[in-house]
Write a protein that holds these residues in place. Structure first.
Motif, PDB file in Angstrom:
ATOM      1  N   GLY A 134       0.810  -1.214   0.000  1.00 55.66           N
ATOM      2  CA  GLY A 134       0.000   0.000   0.000  1.00 55.66           C
ATOM      3  C   GLY A 134       0.842   1.262   0.000  1.00 55.66           C
ATOM      4  N   LYS A 135       0.232   2.357  -0.419  1.00 60.12           N
ATOM      5  CA  LYS A 135       0.922   3.638  -0.571  1.00 60.12           C
ATOM      6  C   LYS A 135       1.548   4.120   0.735  1.00 60.12           C
ATOM      7  N   TYR A 136       0.879   3.917   1.862  1.00 58.83           N
ATOM      8  CA  TYR A 136       1.365   4.425   3.146  1.00 58.83           C
ATOM      9  C   TYR A 136       1.853   3.330   4.090  1.00 58.83           C
ATOM     10  N   ALA A 137       2.182   2.167   3.555  1.00 57.12           N
ATOM     11  CA  ALA A 137       2.627   1.049   4.396  1.00 57.12           C
ATOM     12  C   ALA A 137       3.852   1.409   5.231  1.00 57.12           C
ATOM     13  N   SER A 138       4.790   2.151   4.666  1.00 57.70           N
ATOM     14  CA  SER A 138       6.005   2.508   5.406  1.00 57.70           C
ATOM     15  C   SER A 138       5.745   3.616   6.428  1.00 57.70           C
ATOM     16  N   GLU A 139       4.642   4.340   6.292  1.00 64.06           N
ATOM     17  CA  GLU A 139       4.305   5.444   7.199  1.00 64.06           C
ATOM     18  C   GLU A 139       3.556   4.977   8.443  1.00 64.06           C
ATOM     19  N   ILE A 140       3.013   3.776   8.409  1.00 66.77           N
ATOM     20  CA  ILE A 140       2.244   3.261   9.546  1.00 66.77           C
ATOM     21  C   ILE A 140       3.223   2.757  10.597  1.00 66.77           C
ATOM     22  N   GLN A 141       3.317   3.504  11.695  1.00 66.09           N
ATOM     23  CA  GLN A 141       4.276   3.229  12.761  1.00 66.09           C
ATOM     24  C   GLN A 141       3.626   3.466  14.116  1.00 66.09           C
ATOM     25  N   PRO A 142       4.169   2.858  15.177  1.00 67.46           N
ATOM     26  CA  PRO A 142       3.642   3.130  16.518  1.00 67.46           C
ATOM     27  C   PRO A 142       3.723   4.625  16.853  1.00 67.46           C
ATOM     28  N   ASN A 143       2.785   5.066  17.673  1.00 71.41           N
ATOM     29  CA  ASN A 143       2.640   6.457  18.136  1.00 71.41           C
ATOM     30  C   ASN A 143       2.197   7.425  17.053  1.00 71.41           C
TER      31      ASN A 143
END
Length: 119
Positions: free
Chosen positions: A49-58
């Protein structure tokens, strides 16, 4: 509603912009709300997905818990491992951020409850 990902939010307000972006590659998004209990979000997202690398804890996700309520903000606390090209994101409602915070000061006046509401 498509869940929206935010890097940060301003305390005391619900963001009206699209933050980092709308998670249109979301496979599923489920909010579990128990009476006097947990209020959590579980989201399955495509690893491509486009934002897979942006999904992070906090980081934060805004999503509707059901068809009638307004969108709510959830803080990501865990991102699972990728399995079969998808991973699961776990988030708690931001009201959990208030747990453990104690009011240490303050004074009580000498008027009745009705009197204090008029002031």
């Amino acid at each position: 509603m498509i869940p929206i990902l935010y890097q940060t939010i301003t305390e005391g307000s619900v963001p009206s912009n699209y933050g980092i972006g709308a998670l249109i590659d979301c496979v599923s998004c489920t909010v579990t709300e128990e009476r006097n209990g947990s209020f959590e979000l579980a989201l399955t997202y495509s690893a491509e997905g486009k934002y897979a690398s942006e999904i992070q804890p906090n980081r934060f996700i805004k999503a509707k818990p059901n068809f009638t309520d307004d969108p709510q903000i959830f803080r990501i606390y865990k991102v699972g491992k990728t399995i079969s090209g998808q991973f699961t994101v776990y988030a708690q409602h931001i009201s959990y951020d208030l747990s453990g915070k104690i009011i240490t000061g303050g004074t009580a006046g000498s008027c009745t409850a009705a009197c204090s509401l008029l002031q």
